[in-house]
Design a protein around this motif. Structure first.
Motif, PDB file in Angstrom:
ATOM      1  N   VAL A   1      -2.916  40.915  51.456  1.00  0.00           N
ATOM      2  CA  VAL A   1      -2.117  41.478  50.355  1.00  0.00           C
ATOM      3  C   VAL A   1      -2.878  42.644  49.718  1.00  0.00           C
ATOM      4  CG1 VAL A   1      -1.225  40.974  48.043  1.00  0.00           C
ATOM      5  CG2 VAL A   1      -0.828  39.367  49.902  1.00  0.00           C
ATOM      6  N   ILE A   2      -4.175  42.474  49.540  1.00  0.00           N
ATOM      7  CA  ILE A   2      -4.962  43.540  48.898  1.00  0.00           C
ATOM      8  C   ILE A   2      -5.068  44.756  49.821  1.00  0.00           C
ATOM      9  CG2 ILE A   2      -7.177  44.134  47.832  1.00  0.00           C
ATOM     10  CD1 ILE A   2      -5.550  42.023  46.292  1.00  0.00           C
TER      11      ILE A   2
ATOM     12  N   ALA B   1       6.316  21.194  46.543  1.00  0.00           N
ATOM     13  CA  ALA B   1       6.987  22.088  45.592  1.00  0.00           C
ATOM     14  C   ALA B   1       5.975  22.668  44.611  1.00  0.00           C
ATOM     15  CB  ALA B   1       8.072  21.312  44.849  1.00  0.00           C
ATOM     16  N   GLY B   2       5.022  21.804  44.197  1.00  0.00           N
ATOM     17  CA  GLY B   2       3.972  22.257  43.277  1.00  0.00           C
ATOM     18  C   GLY B   2       3.140  23.363  43.894  1.00  0.00           C
ATOM     19  N   GLU B   3       2.772  23.178  45.183  1.00  0.00           N
ATOM     20  CA  GLU B   3       1.967  24.203  45.876  1.00  0.00           C
ATOM     21  C   GLU B   3       2.746  25.503  45.975  1.00  0.00           C
ATOM     22  OE1 GLU B   3      -1.113  24.174  46.820  1.00  0.00           O
ATOM     23  OE2 GLU B   3      -1.516  22.098  46.290  1.00  0.00           O
ATOM     24  N   ARG B   4       4.058  25.334  46.316  1.00  0.00           N
ATOM     25  CA  ARG B   4       4.898  26.533  46.452  1.00  0.00           C
ATOM     26  C   ARG B   4       4.960  27.307  45.143  1.00  0.00           C
ATOM     27  NH1 ARG B   4       8.337  23.976  50.246  1.00  0.00           N
ATOM     28  NH2 ARG B   4       9.704  23.162  48.631  1.00  0.00           N
ATOM     29  N   LEU B   5       5.071  26.533  44.039  1.00  0.00           N
ATOM     30  CA  LEU B   5       5.135  27.170  42.720  1.00  0.00           C
ATOM     31  C   LEU B   5       3.839  27.939  42.445  1.00  0.00           C
ATOM     32  CD1 LEU B   5       7.013  27.369  40.229  1.00  0.00           C
ATOM     33  CD2 LEU B   5       5.651  25.531  39.211  1.00  0.00           C
ATOM     34  N   LYS B   6       2.706  27.311  42.823  1.00  0.00           N
ATOM     35  CA  LYS B   6       1.411  27.985  42.618  1.00  0.00           C
ATOM     36  C   LYS B   6       1.365  29.294  43.405  1.00  0.00           C
ATOM     37  CE  LYS B   6      -1.485  23.898  41.979  1.00  0.00           C
ATOM     38  NZ  LYS B   6      -2.460  23.051  42.686  1.00  0.00           N
ATOM     39  N   PHE B   7       1.805  29.244  44.672  1.00  0.00           N
ATOM     40  CA  PHE B   7       1.804  30.459  45.499  1.00  0.00           C
ATOM     41  C   PHE B   7       2.732  31.518  44.907  1.00  0.00           C
ATOM     42  CE2 PHE B   7       0.074  27.745  48.932  1.00  0.00           C
ATOM     43  CZ  PHE B   7      -0.967  28.572  49.323  1.00  0.00           C
ATOM     44  N   LEU B   8       3.900  31.027  44.402  1.00  0.00           N
ATOM     45  CA  LEU B   8       4.879  31.955  43.830  1.00  0.00           C
ATOM     46  C   LEU B   8       4.289  32.650  42.601  1.00  0.00           C
ATOM     47  CD1 LEU B   8       7.884  32.794  44.277  1.00  0.00           C
ATOM     48  CD2 LEU B   8       8.445  31.188  42.444  1.00  0.00           C
TER      49      LEU B   8
ATOM     50  N   LEU C   1       1.701  40.958  42.486  1.00  0.00           N
ATOM     51  CA  LEU C   1       2.723  42.004  42.518  1.00  0.00           C
ATOM     52  C   LEU C   1       2.738  42.770  41.192  1.00  0.00           C
ATOM     53  CD1 LEU C   1       4.697  42.523  44.880  1.00  0.00           C
ATOM     54  CD2 LEU C   1       6.479  41.487  43.472  1.00  0.00           C
ATOM     55  N   GLY C   2       2.650  42.011  40.107  1.00  0.00           N
ATOM     56  CA  GLY C   2       2.637  42.626  38.774  1.00  0.00           C
ATOM     57  C   GLY C   2       1.428  43.535  38.605  1.00  0.00           C
ATOM     58  N   ALA C   3       0.264  43.053  39.067  1.00  0.00           N
ATOM     59  CA  ALA C   3      -0.967  43.839  38.916  1.00  0.00           C
ATOM     60  C   ALA C   3      -0.883  45.134  39.719  1.00  0.00           C
ATOM     61  CB  ALA C   3      -2.166  43.006  39.371  1.00  0.00           C
ATOM     62  N   VAL C   4      -0.375  45.019  40.962  1.00  0.00           N
ATOM     63  CA  VAL C   4      -0.260  46.221  41.806  1.00  0.00           C
ATOM     64  C   VAL C   4       0.768  47.184  41.203  1.00  0.00           C
ATOM     65  CG1 VAL C   4       0.416  47.071  44.096  1.00  0.00           C
ATOM     66  CG2 VAL C   4      -1.014  45.043  43.906  1.00  0.00           C
TER      67      VAL C   4
END
Lengths: 698, 178
Positions: free
Chosen positions: A385-386, B21-28, B35-38
């Motif tokens: 990603v980076i 679902a918890g893991e997916r949420l973490k990845f999301l 994405l926000g930082a970029v």
């Protein structure tokens, strides 16, 4: 005669490429092994044909055949032999022919080495490599022909006119080479440097080398063999291309440092950036294919990455050679712009459509899911990603914003160096952190506590280094943070090598050197990779030191006077004016002594060259440097007054800059270790059974 | 009997599903943060780093550009180049170069030979005389037009057309008769 030989050879090479594409496609469709073999042979033929064409052009350069336009434009009677040879890639037409030769070499190499082991993919590989080669050879034949000759034609004027054409125009006469020698152009002075001589071929090798993994990926998509075969077949090709690309970038930096005379090595110029984009994407791909090999994941992503990498190669070539961007590196604005853009857009769209087609059919499903945030897979994905974000940011700054503003706004907008200096450092910092943490994580999942225990020793060493730097006088917080992050990645690489060797030593009872040799021999990819990481660490230290702590001064001195900078003293010992070199250059040279702690370290001769015969740019300021690991003492002669006996110097002290080049060397060694085949690889290639390729695709 | 027999299979599946679902949420969440930082880097970098890329006509003719950091392209008048090597100050004059042209060399040649063309004096400090700075070179300068009417450049890039346009030789003195 040489022009005719060259022209006929490239036309035959184009014919062979087109035949190979047609025969390969037809062979697959009709299940005809004979046609596929015929396509293979035609593809192999392209290399000797392009070699003959290149040798013909080289012979024309060496034989001073100034009636060939390319020879007239890139050499003159004073050009030394060495630069006569390198003029082969000194301008647009010759470099395109050279590019085709290298591309053909890579394609032929891949076809020969993988013919037995990957027969099912081969027809498609032939089709993709030869279609790409055909495009570039067509550019050489129809738009940028290096074998155009000068003809004297009657244009109705008193003297007639000289025109360049591949074939003799009606009612024209060939102009003898000796009649054109006097005002031949000669090689651009900027290109008369060792770095520039080998920088373009290295970069070209890196660029064209990316064709092989791309062609195999496309072959996998087209044939439906979506296993890891294409990845295994191209891993080394990919690494070799990446190695050359890295070398090309490093040598380009060295050339800029030595020749452009501003004390730096990277200017965020659009063309530099265009070469950096495939490197970034290719590096991401090198990491992410490991996840597919180990865990059967990221299949679609890997396909996208290799397509983006090759797409970046073609886009970079298009941007450089079409005059699209304002850059000191650009070639002439030429007619190849539109065809190259169309080719780039075409291959990108077709490739992405192929991926989407296979994806839609459910053939690119991952075999595993991500199971934990702290895992090798997640680290590699983050790394990807980076890398991709960096590529997007750099593309946006170099091409995206300027092109979009031109298309949609009333005024053009460009993003200067400031943009790149603002947006890229945070991402490079994250990359170095990931380079440190990722090797310590495990595949699948890992607890944070275990990761913490793995990190402990490198982290302590990093802390000690930072404290040591502080004690030695480094007070800038940013520098300490930067050094800390970068050396952490290096310590992790060293620690992992040490752990591997110690484990081997315990298991086998070997000495430490024996264990080191053994682990590098058994797992070259892993430990070669760590050496590459070490190289990147050393480069990082060099970049931080030379960027944050560069010192500069400029002073006018009379003979016997001196200036002081960064603990050095420079004594001006007089000028040697009007020295004539063998190639006709007129050189004005300053003699200076570099002194430290009362001892003369060396004498330097910064100079100013004047090329009396050169058209346009005819002067060059040649820096002189005293290099140590600690720093470079870099001197430019910026002006002089022979009557007053004065000379003006601009002097830089560039701390740690040589680590950038040494880091590059370490990176090359590491890549060599990774690329070097193991005995089992060589054996499997030799023993692979021959299968009926075209039938196998049915 | 294994310990698994004591666990209701439906509960185990539900637990795995919740964990997944918890893991997916973490990845999301992680993905969105990256994405926000970029996105932030792109926007902030573009806002601070963007420069209008304009012609000499535009920068001299529009008061709105005065004092504003812009990028200007122009053709260099060779006779005007003045280099103070002691203080590393370069001064020269550029003339307007049209935004679009087919042949850079021709465009530069026409521009410097047109007496009606808009001229602008350029000054750049702490810069070593670039080898490419010469008559009929294309200069691309970043800086601002001062109230003194001088363009104070902070960055100077040059393009020399003869490096890029491959012209041909003149007719030799001795040539065959047609």
């Amino acid at each position: 005669m040489l022009a005719e030989i060259g022209l006929i050879s490239v036309v035959l090479a184009l014919t062979a490429c087109l035949y190979a594409v047609g025969a390969a496609v037809l062979g697959v469709r009709t299940h005809s092994d004979r046609l596929v073999v015929s396509a293979h042979n035609a593809a192999l033929l392209t290399f000797p044909l392009l070699l003959v064409a290149s040798v013909a052009l080289l012979a024309a350069l060496l034989g001073q055949q100034y009636n060939i336009a390319y020879v007239w434009q890139t050499s003159d009677p004073n050009t030394p032999l060495f630069y006569r040879i390198t003029a082969l890639w000194g301008s647009q037409q010759g470099s395109l022919l050279f590019w085709c030769l290298l591309m053909s070499g890579f394609a032929v190499g891949a076809l020969l080495l993988n013919w037995r082991t990957n027969r099912r993919l081969m027809p498609y590989v032939i089709a993709y490599t030869m279609a790409t080669l055909a495009f570039f050879v067509a550019l050489v034949v129809f738009l940028e022909n290096p074998f155009d000759r000068y003809w004297w034609v009657d244009d109705g004027t008193q003297t007639g006119a000289i025109v360049a054409a591949a074939l003799q125009p009606a009612d024209s006469f060939a102009v003898p080479a000796r009649d054109l020698a006097a005002d031949a152009r000669g090689l651009n002075p900027l290109l008369r440097h060792f770095g520039m001589i080998i920088h373009p071929p290295m970069l070209y090798l890196g660029f064209v080398g990316m064709l092989i993994p791309f062609a195999f990926a496309m072959a996998a998509l087209a044939s439906g063999d979506l296993s890891t075969n294409w990845i295994k077949a191209t891993r080394r090709w990919n690494l070799v291309a990446w190695l050359f690309l890295s070398l090309g970038l490093i040598l380009g930096g060295r050339w800029a440092y030595d020749v452009l005379g501003w004390g730096g090595y990277w200017g965020w110029d659009p063309v530099e950036n265009a070469a950096f984009l495939p490197w970034l994407l290719g590096t991401a791909f090198l990491h992410s294919v490991m996840i597919q090999e180990k865990r059967g994941m990221l299949k679609v992503w890997n396909m996208f990455l290799i397509i983006l990498t090759f797409s970046a190669v073609i886009f970079g070539t298009f941007a450089t050679r079409s005059g699209l961007v304002e850059s000191v590196h650009s070639f002439a604005q030429s007619e190849i712009g539109f065809p190259m853009f169309a080719f780039w857009a075409g291959i990108t769209v077709i490739s992405i459509a192929l991926i989407l087609w296979r994806w839609n059919r459910g053939e690119l499903r991952d075999e595993h899911q991500f199971t934990g945030i702290v895992s090798r897979e997640t680290m590699f994905v983050l790394n990807n990603v980076i890398f991709v974000s960096l590529a997007i940011l750099i593309f946006w700054g170099s091409f995206g914003a300027p092109i979009l503003s031109e298309l949609f706004l009333t005024v053009d907008i460009t993003l200067g160096t400031e943009y790149f200096l603002n947006v890229t450092p945070p991402l490079f910092i994250v990359l170095y952190i990931l380079m440190g943490v990722a090797p310590l994580t495990a595949w699948g999942t890992m607890s944070v506590g275990r990761l913490g225990r793995s990190i402990f020793i490198p982290a302590v060493l990093t802390l000690l280094t930072v404290v040591g730097l502080y004690a030695l006088g480094t007070r800038m917080f940013g520098a300490l943070l930067g050094y800390g992050i970068v050396v952490f990645a290096g310590y992790v690489a060293l620690y992992e090598i040490y752990r591997g060797a110690m484990a081997r030593r315990r298991a086998q009872g070997e000495s430490l050197p024996q264990a080191l040799v053994a682990i590098f021999g058994r797992n070259r990819r892993r430990y070669g990779g760590f050496i590459v990481h070490l190289g990147i660490t050393v480069i990082g230290i060099g970049v931080i030191g030379s960027t944050l702590f560069q010192m500069e001064t400029q002073q006018t001195l009379t003979a016997g006077e001196s200036l002081d900078i960064g603990g050095y003293q420079m004594v001006f010992n007089g000028l040697d004016n009007g020295q004539i070199s063998e190639d006709g250059r007129v050189m004005d040279i300053a003699n200076v002594a570099v002194v430290r702690d009362g001892q003369t370290l060396t004498t330097l001769r910064p100079r100013h060259d004047f090329y009396p015969g050169a058209q346009g740019m005819n002067t060059m300021t040649i820096a002189a440097a005293h290099s140590t690991i600690e720093n470079d003492f870099y001197v430019l002669l910026t002006g002089w007054d022979t009557i007053a006996g004065t000379a003006t110097f601009k002097v830089y002290v560039n701390p740690l800059i040589n680590l950038v080049w040494w880091g590059g060397l370490i990176l090359i060694v590491g890549t060599f270790i990774s690329v070097w085949p193991t005995e089992s690889t060589a054996r499997s290639r030799q023993q692979a059974p021959i299968v009926t390729g075209a039938r196998a695709t049915a | 009997m294994s310990t698994q027999d004591w666990v209701n299979p439906n509960d185990a599946a539900a637990s795995a599903s919740t964990r997944s679902a918890g893991e997916r949420l973490k990845f999301l969440i992680g993905g969105l943060m990256i994405l926000g930082a970029v996105g932030y880097l792109v926007i902030s970098g573009t806002v601070t780093g963007a420069r209008f890329f304009i012609t000499v006509d535009e920068v001299v003719g529009n008061a709105e550009y005065q004092g504003q950091s812009v990028r200007v392209t122009g053709a260099v008048i060779g006779d005007s180049i003045n280099y103070d090597s002691e203080n590393l100050i370069i001064e020269f004059t550029v003339v307007n170069l049209p935004e679009r042209y087919d042949d850079l060399a021709l465009a530069l040649h026409t521009a410097v030979n047109d007496p009606e063309n808009t001229r602008m004096h350029v000054r750049i400090e702490n810069e070593v005389m670039p080898d490419l700075l010469q008559h009929e070179a294309q200069a691309i300068m970043t800086g601002a037009l001062g109230p003194d009417g001088i363009f104070h450049a902070t960055e100077l890039n040059l393009k020399c057309p003869t490096r890029f346009i491959e012209d041909g030789p003149a007719v030799p003195a001795e040539h065959p008769e047609i």
